[in-house]
Design an enzyme around this catalytic site. Structure first.
Site, short mmCIF file in Angstrom:
data_model
loop_
_atom_site.label_atom_id
_atom_site.label_comp_id
_atom_site.label_asym_id
_atom_site.label_seq_id
_atom_site.Cartn_x
_atom_site.Cartn_y
_atom_site.Cartn_z
N ASP A 320 0.86 -1.18 0.00
CA ASP A 320 0.00 0.00 0.00
C ASP A 320 0.90 1.24 0.00
O ASP A 320 2.12 1.15 0.14
CB ASP A 320 -0.98 -0.04 1.19
CG ASP A 320 -2.21 0.84 0.95
OD1 ASP A 320 -2.19 1.70 0.03
OD2 ASP A 320 -3.20 0.69 1.68
N GLU A 520 -10.31 7.35 4.46
CA GLU A 520 -9.24 6.80 5.30
C GLU A 520 -9.23 7.42 6.70
O GLU A 520 -10.28 7.66 7.26
CB GLU A 520 -7.88 6.96 4.58
CG GLU A 520 -7.89 6.22 3.22
CD GLU A 520 -6.53 6.04 2.61
OE1 GLU A 520 -5.63 5.57 3.30
OE2 GLU A 520 -6.38 6.34 1.42
C1 BGC Z 1 -3.43 9.85 -2.02
C2 BGC Z 1 -4.25 8.64 -1.74
C3 BGC Z 1 -3.56 7.85 -0.72
C4 BGC Z 1 -3.23 8.67 0.50
C5 BGC Z 1 -2.45 7.86 1.47
C6 BGC Z 1 -3.22 10.62 -0.76
O1 BGC Z 1 -2.52 11.78 -1.03
O2 BGC Z 1 -4.04 10.65 -2.95
O3 BGC Z 1 -4.42 7.86 -2.87
O4 BGC Z 1 -4.36 6.79 -0.39
O5 BGC Z 1 -2.54 9.83 0.15
O6 BGC Z 1 -2.08 8.55 2.62
C1 BGC Z 2 -5.13 3.13 0.42
C2 BGC Z 2 -5.42 2.09 -0.64
C3 BGC Z 2 -5.34 2.72 -1.99
C4 BGC Z 2 -4.01 3.40 -2.16
C5 BGC Z 2 -3.84 4.09 -3.50
C6 BGC Z 2 -3.89 3.90 0.14
O1 BGC Z 2 -3.75 4.95 1.03
O2 BGC Z 2 -5.01 2.48 1.67
O3 BGC Z 2 -6.67 1.51 -0.42
O4 BGC Z 2 -5.54 1.75 -2.97
O5 BGC Z 2 -3.85 4.38 -1.17
O6 BGC Z 2 -4.58 5.21 -3.60
#
Ligand code: BGC
Ligand code: BGC
Length: 847
Positions: A320, A520
């Site tokens: 991830d 998230e």
């Molecule tokens: C991204 C997300 C990612 C997240 C993780 C964001 O800036 O756009 O895709 O899941 O950071 O912390």
């Molecule tokens: C998330 C994932 C996601 C990835 C890419 C991460 O922060 O946990 O689910 O696929 O970002 O955006």
């Protein structure tokens, strides 16, 4: 040094999770707990021979490149001529030209550019096709115009695997239109603590629903194993994520620690994986979280012994988003342990370049063995061959590419409308207020009524699903639009009220409200109560007092304690996060016009509904099991069930709790608090990524501290005599905190502080004293500082402390940059004098 406690603690905790000690790990483990595959998918000898031939031609640089995935926000197509990476992705806020509203044509053009850079090699080395992964988690949700389906929590209530398969097919087709070949879906989390900000990405708290949907979604996206067109013609690779325990973390903390037993891990949190594998899952994403204190990304036992060996997974494991950095001994730029544990491809959004070089070095040093490297590359090549990528032309020349009429195609919208209707759960319908009779005068109000952003939620165009307006959704219908259509078609009249006022006596009022979008960790909460920022409850009780029947349509990413609103509503519908076709709900609320299809509520809860704000882990099968509405509950229109008045007493306690300790966490104000930016011309509420005060004297944008976007950056531009940032939202009684010698804790980063910058607490009337910020901060600062300012230093009189309106007010006339990660009340250990009151700068920001 040796006698200090800290390094000692660090050393022991690293030992327990040390990926170099798999035997130690497995000593206490019992692999028999994990289901062995019921049927093995055998490897195709011809395809494996091609893998062998390719491997034989690949240099160590070629191989290491395959292990790395970069984010399009940090890599240019041209970079691929030098760095032959295995994959790219667009994270939640990344898009062509840095524009999350880029056109479908721009997405496709960028895909062609990456393809061209990958496929042109002049050095005679083998060309390995690139993969582009995208979070198409509820439709192809990153692209303007795509069909946005309900988030998974709603789909769970539909209990309809064939519907899920059709959603997968439609989503795959929309993805290939813009040139990607891989989706980071489905999420197979079994969310067990609804404080988790990703609860809505989970189909259910019940493992059996997740298992059934895992298979359906993977087959929908990829095609079934028996389908000759599998992974061809409008199909994409799926990703089962996040292996494992993501929905089981302690207190629902995102990226936290699951303390489940091995049996619970296998049977509850792992429930989706056997079915996913049977359906032909090619990619699995490892979880950010830990199991029993050790990061999954570093667990050789879970990734290799369990998933690959015991469960027979033959595809590749992607990490991830920089999650490898959280493994003991790793950083975003280097992590041989994750590869040795079993990760095959790093998701290294912005760290890819350094990580490539360090991984190459790790291979040369033997920290990553030849054997492990070869196995990882073999798995990636296998999947790329299975997906037909070696034969595929450039993205724009593939079937359906560029067919932008497929984005939001009427057939896809019809699936989405069906999904919206099947996912809505009717929780209350006293006196059978629903369906609303044809010809009624219907009043519609509430912040969610006419708001695409609220009905689509997180992971929609932007990461947090914020910053979106109606124009960004050319295909779709708001709830109000749907109601207006349906009411008029039935010969009635509908009125949308933005401020709660109305003319004439409506026959019924539909009030649409719920949670604002989040994704998230920004969605993590401390309780499961709905916090009403818009006085919806007052609206509802006023309507009822005027004799108007009330129908609540509740938009949320999780079940929430909402008893006061349930009491004030005659009917109550949990509509979850329905997506762009939220308007379809109208057909359920209204009695059909003669001759039209009769619809009924068939959605049944896939998550237990909490009876109190503190019932955060209430799941089917618990003993005792005392939810308000049990798993499986949901009324049909014919059910003459009366929901009795519910206990509301907990409401007051939530306010106290919310207002009590934390005001701003990970850069986000904790409800009911919000940041208000003032200058000479007025003020602006800080919602979203980038905001500014009316005169531009103060700007806010998100920035990183310990994680992605977990802080805000406030910039005083020095214009027009300065500006004020203030946390507002409720009234707070600080008397006890002052008596208990609590401090105001700030985690901040201020390179320079003008002499006139002050920190203060605000009360209803005059209030204590403002403190000079420069006197509070240590003279030498290097980055983030944790500041503890004893509350007593603000000199509040008792009656002032009783009614605090803002726990934090920062003023400055001159220019100033200030990063803010946390604002909270914290205990003081030992003695802290008033000035100087700062503690030494520290880089972790934790104390
Ligand atoms: C991204 C997300 C990612 C997240 C993780 C964001 O800036 O756009 O895709 O899941 O950071 O912390
Ligand atoms: C998330 C994932 C996601 C990835 C890419 C991460 O922060 O946990 O689910 O696929 O970002 O955006």
């Amino acid at each position: 040094m040796a006698t200090s406690l800290l390094p000692l603690l660090a050393a022991t905790s690293m030992l327990a999770c040390d990926p170099a000690l798999p035997e130690r790990d497995s000593l206490v483990r019992d692999i028999e707990q994990w289901p062995a595959p019921t049927h093995h998918r055998s490897l195709d000898p011809a395809l494996e021979a091609r893998v062998d031939a390719l491997l034989a031609e690949m240099s160590v640089e070629d191989r290491v490149g395959q292990l790395i995935q970069a984010d399009i926000g940090s890599i240019e197509p041209e970079d691929l001529r030098e760095y032959r990476l295995g994959a790219i992705l667009n994270g939640g806020n990344s898009a062509p030209n840095d524009d999350v509203r880029a056109s479908p044509a721009q997405w496709l053009a960028l895909a062609d550019q990456f393809f061209a850079a990958t496929n042109s090699r002049e050095d005679g080395r083998p060309v390995i096709p690139l993969l582009w992964g995208t979070d198409a988690v509820h439709g192809h949700n990153n692209v303007v115009g795509a069909t946005v389906f309900p988030h998974n929590i709603g789909l769970g209530a539909a209990r309809a695997p064939t519907l899920i398969r059709r959603i997968g097919e439609a989503t795959a087709l929309e993805i290939v239109v813009t040139g990607q070949e891989w989706s980071f879906a489905p999420t197979l989390a079994v969310a067990r603590d609804d404080r988790w900000g990703r609860t809505y990405e989970s189909y259910s708290e019940d493992p059996s629903i997740v298992a059934a949907y895992a298979e359906a979604m993977i087959e929908g996206l990829q095609g079934a194993l028996s389908d000759p067109n599998r992974l061809r013609r409008g199909r994409v690779l799926a990703t089962a994520k996040h292996f494992i325990g993501d929905g089981g973390t302690h207190e629902g903390i995102d990226q936290g620690n699951a303390i489940a037993t091995e049996r619970e891990l296998a049977l509850i949190h792992g429930a989706g994986y056997p079915r996913a594998l049977a359906a032909g899952a090619e990619v699995i994403m490892a979880s950010f979280s830990s199991w029993q204190g050790c990061k999954v990304h570093g667990s050789r036992y879970l990734l290799t012994s369990v998933l690959k060996e015991r469960m027979g997974f033959d595809g590749f494991l992607v990490g991830d988003w920089n999650a490898h950095a959280q493994v003991a001994g790793c950083s975003p730029q280097e992590c041989p342990h994750a590869i040795m544990a079993g990760i095959d491809m790093f998701m290294a959004p912005n760290s890819w370049r350094t990580l490539y070089h360090s991984t190459l070095r790790n291979v040369r040093d033997g920290e990553i063995t030849e054997e492990r490297l070869e196995d990882a590359v073999r798995r990636i090549l296998r999947v790329k061959l299975r997906a037909g990528l070696f034969e595929a032309p450039k993205p724009s020349a593939r079937p359906f590419a560029g067919a932008s009429d497929l984005l939001g195609h009427p057939a896809h919208r019809a699936i989405a409308r069906e999904a919206v209707q099947r996912s809505a759960v009717l929780l209350k319908n006293n006196q059978q207020v629903l369906p609303i009779s044809a010809g009624s005068h219907v009043l519609v109000l509430g912040p969610g009524a006419d708001d695409m952003q609220q009905q689509t939620g997180g992971w929609t165009l932007s990461w947090q699903g914020t910053g979106n307006t109606r124009e960004h959704f050319p295909n779709g219908q708001t709830i109000w639009e749907g109601i207006a259509d349906a009411v008029r078609a039935a010969g009635g009249t509908a009125q949308l009220s933005r401020d709660g006022t109305y003319e004439g006596q409506p026959d019924v009022a539909i009030v649409v409200y719920g949670e604002a979008p989040y994704a998230e960790f920004q969605g993590d909460r401390r309780h499961v109560a709905f916090v009403d920022h818009h006085q919806i409850h007052t609206n509802l009780t006023n309507l009822k007092a005027s004799g108007i029947p009330t129908v609540s349509v509740f938009l949320s990413g999780r079940p929430l304690w909402v008893n006061p609103h349930l009491n004030a509503s005659d009917a109550f519908v949990a509509a979850w996060l329905p997506g762009t076709e939220g308007g379809a709900i109208a057909e359920l609320l209204l009695a059909p016009v003669a001759g039209a299809r009769t619809l009924d509520f068939t959605g049944r809860l896939s998550f237990s509904w909490p009876a109190t704000p503190w019932q955060t882990t209430v799941n089917r099968g618990d003993t005792p099991y005392e939810p308000l509405f049990a798993f499986g509950y949901g009324l049909s229109l014919d059910d003459a069930v009366t929901v009795p008045p519910l206990d509301e007493a907990d409401g007051a306690r939530i306010e106290q709790l919310d207002a009590g300790r934390e005001f701003l966490v990970r850069g986000t104000a904790v409800a009911p608090w919000y940041l208000e930016l003032y200058d000479a011309s007025g003020s602006t509420t800080a919602i979203g990524h980038r905001v500014q005060s009316p005169d531009d004297a103060l700007r806010l944008r998100r920035r990183d501290h310990l994680a992605q976007e977990d802080a805000v950056q406030l910039t005083w531009t020095g214009r027009d005599g300065g500006a004020i940032a203030r946390l507002e939202g409720t009234t707070l009684d600080l008397r006890r905190a002052i008596n208990g010698d609590m401090a105001l804790k700030l985690v901040l980063d201020t390179p320079q502080v003008p002499a006139d910058a002050t920190l203060a607490i605000r009360c209803a009337q005059t209030c204590g004293k403002a403190l000079a910020l420069s006197a509070l901060l240590p003279p030498v600062r290097d980055g983030w500082t944790t500041l503890l300012v004893p509350l007593r230093c603000f000199d509040l009189a008792d009656e002032q402390a009783q009614e605090v309106r803002s726990p934090l007010e920062i003023r400055a006339g001159g220019a100033m940059d200030l990063g803010l990660h946390e604002v909270a009340l914290a205990p003081i250990e030992g003695v802290l004098e008033c000035p100087p009151m700062s503690i030494a700068a520290n880089t972790t920001g934790q104390r």
